[in-house]
Design an enzyme around this catalytic site. Structure first.
Site, PDB file in Angstrom:
ATOM      1  N   GLU A 116       0.833  -1.213   0.000  1.00  0.00           N
ATOM      2  CA  GLU A 116       0.000   0.000   0.000  1.00  0.00           C
ATOM      3  C   GLU A 116       0.868   1.264   0.000  1.00  0.00           C
ATOM      4  O   GLU A 116       0.732   2.129   0.867  1.00  0.00           O
ATOM      5  CB  GLU A 116      -0.962  -0.039   1.192  1.00  0.00           C
ATOM      6  CG  GLU A 116      -1.929  -1.209   1.094  1.00  0.00           C
ATOM      7  CD  GLU A 116      -3.062  -1.184   2.116  1.00  0.00           C
ATOM      8  OE1 GLU A 116      -3.068  -0.302   2.985  1.00  0.00           O
ATOM      9  OE2 GLU A 116      -3.939  -2.063   2.028  1.00  0.00           O
ATOM     10  N   HIS A 132     -18.251  -8.867   5.715  1.00  0.00           N
ATOM     11  CA  HIS A 132     -16.869  -8.429   5.940  1.00  0.00           C
ATOM     12  C   HIS A 132     -16.199  -9.350   6.944  1.00  0.00           C
ATOM     13  O   HIS A 132     -16.747  -9.607   8.015  1.00  0.00           O
ATOM     14  CB  HIS A 132     -16.850  -6.986   6.476  1.00  0.00           C
ATOM     15  CG  HIS A 132     -15.465  -6.441   6.656  1.00  0.00           C
ATOM     16  ND1 HIS A 132     -15.055  -5.810   7.794  1.00  0.00           N
ATOM     17  CD2 HIS A 132     -14.393  -6.460   5.833  1.00  0.00           C
ATOM     18  CE1 HIS A 132     -13.777  -5.436   7.665  1.00  0.00           C
ATOM     19  NE2 HIS A 132     -13.357  -5.820   6.482  1.00  0.00           N
ATOM     20  N   HIS A 133     -15.033  -9.857   6.575  1.00  0.00           N
ATOM     21  CA  HIS A 133     -14.209 -10.663   7.478  1.00  0.00           C
ATOM     22  C   HIS A 133     -12.857  -9.996   7.642  1.00  0.00           C
ATOM     23  O   HIS A 133     -11.956 -10.228   6.831  1.00  0.00           O
ATOM     24  CB  HIS A 133     -13.990 -12.074   6.916  1.00  0.00           C
ATOM     25  CG  HIS A 133     -15.208 -12.934   6.948  1.00  0.00           C
ATOM     26  ND1 HIS A 133     -15.282 -14.118   6.257  1.00  0.00           N
ATOM     27  CD2 HIS A 133     -16.392 -12.798   7.605  1.00  0.00           C
ATOM     28  CE1 HIS A 133     -16.473 -14.677   6.480  1.00  0.00           C
ATOM     29  NE2 HIS A 133     -17.167 -13.895   7.284  1.00  0.00           N
ATOM     30  N   GLU A 134     -12.716  -9.152   8.640  1.00  0.00           N
ATOM     31  CA  GLU A 134     -11.385  -8.640   8.971  1.00  0.00           C
ATOM     32  C   GLU A 134     -10.726  -9.730   9.817  1.00  0.00           C
ATOM     33  O   GLU A 134     -11.174 -10.004  10.929  1.00  0.00           O
ATOM     34  CB  GLU A 134     -11.494  -7.317   9.744  1.00  0.00           C
ATOM     35  CG  GLU A 134     -10.179  -6.795  10.297  1.00  0.00           C
ATOM     36  CD  GLU A 134      -9.094  -6.656   9.249  1.00  0.00           C
ATOM     37  OE1 GLU A 134      -9.218  -5.786   8.390  1.00  0.00           O
ATOM     38  OE2 GLU A 134      -8.116  -7.441   9.269  1.00  0.00           O
ATOM     39  N   GLU A 168      -5.425  -6.230   1.594  1.00  0.00           N
ATOM     40  CA  GLU A 168      -4.106  -6.491   2.210  1.00  0.00           C
ATOM     41  C   GLU A 168      -3.561  -7.861   1.824  1.00  0.00           C
ATOM     42  O   GLU A 168      -2.792  -8.471   2.564  1.00  0.00           O
ATOM     43  CB  GLU A 168      -4.156  -6.350   3.744  1.00  0.00           C
ATOM     44  CG  GLU A 168      -4.448  -4.965   4.246  1.00  0.00           C
ATOM     45  CD  GLU A 168      -5.932  -4.642   4.324  1.00  0.00           C
ATOM     46  OE1 GLU A 168      -6.318  -3.547   3.900  1.00  0.00           O
ATOM     47  OE2 GLU A 168      -6.714  -5.491   4.798  1.00  0.00           O
ATOM     48  N   GLU A 221      -7.543  -5.654  -3.118  1.00  0.00           N
ATOM     49  CA  GLU A 221      -7.035  -4.281  -2.982  1.00  0.00           C
ATOM     50  C   GLU A 221      -5.555  -4.356  -3.342  1.00  0.00           C
ATOM     51  O   GLU A 221      -5.167  -4.043  -4.454  1.00  0.00           O
ATOM     52  CB  GLU A 221      -7.274  -3.793  -1.552  1.00  0.00           C
ATOM     53  CG  GLU A 221      -6.874  -2.355  -1.341  1.00  0.00           C
ATOM     54  CD  GLU A 221      -6.900  -1.970   0.129  1.00  0.00           C
ATOM     55  OE1 GLU A 221      -7.291  -0.841   0.421  1.00  0.00           O
ATOM     56  OE2 GLU A 221      -6.516  -2.785   0.991  1.00  0.00           O
ATOM     57  N   GLU A 244      -8.932   4.402   0.213  1.00  0.00           N
ATOM     58  CA  GLU A 244      -8.972   4.669   1.662  1.00  0.00           C
ATOM     59  C   GLU A 244      -7.843   5.615   2.073  1.00  0.00           C
ATOM     60  O   GLU A 244      -7.968   6.333   3.066  1.00  0.00           O
ATOM     61  CB  GLU A 244      -8.884   3.357   2.454  1.00  0.00           C
ATOM     62  CG  GLU A 244      -7.593   2.597   2.243  1.00  0.00           C
ATOM     63  CD  GLU A 244      -7.437   1.350   3.131  1.00  0.00           C
ATOM     64  OE1 GLU A 244      -8.202   1.189   4.080  1.00  0.00           O
ATOM     65  OE2 GLU A 244      -6.525   0.556   2.858  1.00  0.00           O
TER      66      GLU A 244
END
Ligand code: NOJ
Ligand code: CA
Length: 683
Positions: A168, A391-393, A462, A480, A486
């Site tokens: 990133e 969403h699965h963080e 990520e 991403e 973001e």
């Protein structure tokens, strides 16, 4: 083995002691392999007879058994030709031609058999290593792979620092000789730069341009059961630098074993680099037999409002965004405007202490917060014609996620949710693996495979740089894996004006990106007056990104209340397609501008996106890709004459024009600006 061709090859191209040459189907690109007196085998690549990659290394150092595989006995060569077409489940074009010549060199060293397979296309090459099944050599550990890519001069390079754990970064534009990854990373106050590989390490896709205008892109295809390849620069040479595991080993393998393909896309036209299908062609066909459940989508999200401080992920603190009422508000707006999905982050318990503590057991992915009525919401969403997006963080507690994946995916199926956004923020625990290591590469691929078993689509954040695996797992819709939108909210560098003109030439070479465009409110102090962050793009450019950043999963990232007052501009986001029959790269230059036209799948509508860096410019191009003898209504969403990404980013004009295939399209892109166009065929 095609003996006639082989004899031909040998007879026309025996220069040195041992030398083999193979040219692409229309002779544009050729490879020469030469074995010197020291028994090392090197490859060179030529573009129209001009050397583009000079003598470069092949081989390995193995750790176990401890062996140097860098000097070889050549046992023989095979060659073959392939020409075929295939249809992607979704994509930029409806049909892809795969046409190459292949040369396999059979090598032997220290009793180990090793093949190197080269494929030569008209727009570049790929090569991979293959350890065949053999007696007395089966399990091995790779210490180093020595594949190198030697440039012929001090080219301009577009790169990000080599880092085991994140991609990133802001792109750098320097000469090869000026690459200084530590200095570049030192400027990055916005990300934890704790896994840097060193001063002269860069990531792929690496984009280069020579002084005489040859564009060269180095990357990899089909990254399976192997660590990601980053590159070490020394002089004009880049050498493969594989990402190690927690104890420093690079790859654990068992013969028969294929490495990923190393790819070099080459052209004298920047547009041709973006049009190349080499990376997809080097991946295996889809493993998903019935793909009717896989659908490109446009979605909104209860997401950005947490990034800009209106709401928050945890329940504690009094700003919980993922509450039933708030999510209903998103469903109402997204449903009214024809979206397919609504992403909800912060729906599940654990966000109170996920960040910084790095505990192994944080989320179980099946326990909603008490104020989030998931059944009510999935039903409500269905009544408005859309689905929630899960969403699965993982908080990078990946062993925890692996243990819970089946239950989590079954939970999604039970709730009628068919898309999951995964995330890997933080250091991979418990073993301290790296995001780009073999172990994690296998994890991301396992997620795609397992999700497919449950008929789920995946959007990974990520994760490792994509390498065209969306051909094999078309349910892995997007990732991403680069600096996404973001970062507009990041305190220091954020996203500069040229970033999105470099992404297509770098990150996007490997596959679709969930960049999350569509920001309409550029001053990010809307809910928190202490913030100084600003989106460094005009509004029209935000629209153009839906075409220039390819993805079958596109988010309208801003808040309903920011779209509501500008529904005329929002119309483009509603209209734009996410799946395509055809794509024309109209003009492009890395770091400067990108203009792309795409024809919507099974429709007579075209969409054009055109973006620039911090320089304003006039654009003008032929519309000869349109149906001849037809008239189209073009809606232009362009920068207002006084728009400027720093001073006046939200000023735009919506304008109607009638055009035909004979028309010239002209408009002006303001500084940091863009233009989005939708074209509807009139009867
Ligand atoms: C980083 C992701 O890129 C972002 O989209 C997400 O909101 C946060 N992690 C929280 O999981
Ligand atoms: Ca991210």
């Amino acid at each position: 083995m095609n003996k006639t061709l082989l004899l031909l090859l040998l007879s026309v191209s025996v220069f040195a002691q041992k030398s083999f040459k193979i040219a692409s189907p229309s002779d544009q690109i050729s490879i020469q392999l030469t074995q010197g007196a020291d028994r090392a085998v090197k490859y060179q690549v030529f573009y129209k007879a001009k050397e583009v990659i000079s003598a470069s290394d092949l081989g390995f150092t193995l750790k176990k058994p401890a062996l140097e595989l860098r000097k070889f006995q050549i046992l023989g060569v095979d060659s073959t030709t392939y020409d075929g077409t295939w249809k992607p489940v979704w994509g930029e074009v409806k049909e892809i031609r795969n046409n190459y010549k292949e040369l396999t060199v059979h090598l032997k060293e220290s009793g180990v058999l090793l093949d190197v397979i080269f494929r030569v296309f008209d727009d570049g090459i790929g090569f991979r290593y293959f350890f065949p099944a053999q007696d007395n050599f089966k399990h091995f550990i790779v210490d180093n792979e020595w594949s190198s890519f030697t440039m012929t001069g001090d080219h301009n390079a577009f790169w990000i620092p080599g880092d085991y754990d994140t991609n990133e970064y802001t792109y750098q534009r320097t000469k090869i000789s000026e690459i200084d990854a530590l200095a570049a990373a030192a400027k990055e106050k916005d990300i934890a730069v704790t896994s840097l590989m060193g001063k002269n390490f860069v990531q792929t896709p690496l984009m280069l341009k020579s002084a005489d205008g040859i564009y060269i892109n180095v990357h990899e295809a089909a990254l399976v059961n192997y660590p990601a390849m980053h590159l070490k620069q020394e002089g004009f040479e880049f050498t493969s630098a594989l990402v190690p595991d927690a104890v420093g080993n690079k790859a654990y393998a068992q013969a028969p074993f294929n490495t990923p393909w190393r790819t070099i896309v080459i052209s004298n036209k920047a547009e041709q680099i973006l049009a190349s299908k080499i990376i997809l062609n080097l991946n295996e066909p889809s493993k998903i037999k019935d793909s009717t459940w896989i659908k490109p989508q446009k979605f909104m999200g209860m997401w950005w409002e947490m990034h800009v401080g209106k709401a928050n992920w945890p329940l504690a603190g009094g700003k919980h965004g993922a509450n039933t009422e708030n999510v209903k508000r998103y469903i109402d707006f997204a449903g009214k405007h024809g979206f397919d999905g609504v992403l909800v982050e912060g729906w599940n318990q654990g966000w109170e202490d996920w960040f910084g503590n790095w505990k192994e057991e944080v989320f179980d992915f099946v326990t909603p917060y008490p104020d989030y009525q998931i059944d009510t919401l999935t039903k409500y969403a269905a009544s408005k014609g859309l689905k929630l997006i899960m969403h699965h963080e993982t908080s990078s507690s990946v062993t925890n996620y692996e243990r819970r994946m089946d239950a989590a995916y079954q939970y999604m199926v039970d709730k009628g949710i068919n898309t999951v956004k995964t995330g890997y923020v933080g250091k991979i625990i418990p073993r301290g693996e790296h995001h780009d290591s073999q172990w994690m590469v296998n994890h991301y691929n396992r997620v795609a495979e397992k999700a497919a078993n449950y008929h789920l689509m995946v959007d990974s954040h990520e994760s490792v740089h994509p390498t065209g695996l969306h051909r094999t797992y078309p349910n892995w819709m997007a990732a991403e894996a680069a600096r996404g939108s973001e970062f507009n909210n990041a305190p220091t560098l954020g996203i500069n004006a040229e970033h999105t003109t470099i992404l297509p030439f770098t990150r996007l070479m490997g596959g679709p990106m969930d960049y999350t465009p569509g920001l309409f409110h550029m001053n990010l102090n809307q809910f928190d007056s202490t913030r100084t962050t600003k989106v460094r793009s005009t509004l029209a450019k935000q629209l153009a990104l839906y075409v220039t950043i390819y993805s079958p999963l596109q988010m309208a990232a801003d808040l309903p209340e920011n779209y509501e007052p500008r529904l005329d501009a929002f119309q483009f986001i509603k209209d734009v397609a996410v799946d395509w029959d055809d794509t024309k790269i109209i003009s492009a230059e890395p770091g400067e501008f990108v203009t792309i036209a795409r024809k919507a799948k099974n429709k007579d509508t075209w969409f054009i996106g055109s973006i620039t860096n911090a320089t304003a410019r006039n654009m003008s191009f032929d519309m000869d890709f349109l149906d001849p003898d037809k008239t189209y209504e073009a809606m232009l969403y362009r920068d207002a004459d006084d728009a400027d990404f720093e001073k006046n980013p939200e000023a735009y004009v919506v304008e109607k024009r009638l055009v035909t295939a004979k028309s010239k399209m002209t408009f002006r892109l303001q500084r940091g600006g863009g233009c989005a166009i939708s074209l509807r065929r009139l009867n």
